[in-house]
Design a protein around this motif. Structure first.
Motif, short mmCIF file in Angstrom:
data_model
loop_
_atom_site.label_atom_id
_atom_site.label_comp_id
_atom_site.label_asym_id
_atom_site.label_seq_id
_atom_site.Cartn_x
_atom_site.Cartn_y
_atom_site.Cartn_z
N ASP A 85 56.54 45.99 29.82
CA ASP A 85 55.47 45.86 29.79
C ASP A 85 54.59 45.58 28.68
O ASP A 85 53.44 45.04 28.23
N ARG A 86 55.16 46.71 27.81
CA ARG A 86 54.91 47.00 26.81
C ARG A 86 55.24 45.58 25.72
O ARG A 86 54.20 44.92 24.85
N ASP B 295 52.86 43.29 26.55
CA ASP B 295 50.87 43.77 26.21
C ASP B 295 50.99 43.84 24.74
O ASP B 295 49.65 43.24 24.06
N ARG B 296 52.49 43.98 24.17
CA ARG B 296 52.48 43.39 22.58
C ARG B 296 52.15 42.00 22.13
O ARG B 296 51.24 41.16 21.71
N ARG C 74 48.03 41.46 22.98
CA ARG C 74 47.11 41.47 21.41
C ARG C 74 46.99 40.76 20.59
O ARG C 74 46.74 40.79 19.74
#
Length: 78
Positions: free
Chosen positions: A33-34, A37-38, A41
């Motif tokens: 998930d991180r 998300d990165r 972004r």
């Protein structure tokens, strides 16, 4: 090392192994998930940079044009 100590050590390692197996999917999901998300972004920042660098004015959508036309007709007919 006595037999009871060895059994205790094996039992403790077994419990820790089960704990790792239970926690591992959650940790993998959090890392995934991180990463997503990165990436989102970074893509959004790249998209915003592309929009800022563009000197072409944007056209209003058909829905905006239609809504503005209806508003002006209401004002005229009142």
């Amino acid at each position: 090392m006595e037999t009871t100590q060895l059994e205790g050590l094996i039992s403790m390692l077994f419990v820790l192994g089960i704990l790792v197996l239970l926690v591992l999917p959650s940790v993998i999901g959090i890392v995934r998930d991180r990463r997503i998300d990165r990436q989102l972004r970074e893509a959004e920042q790249g998209h915003l940079k592309d929009q800022k660098s563009s000197s072409k004015p944007t056209e209003p959508s058909t829905a905006t044009w239609y809504a503005e036309g209806r508003r002006s007709k209401k004002l005229v007919s009142s």
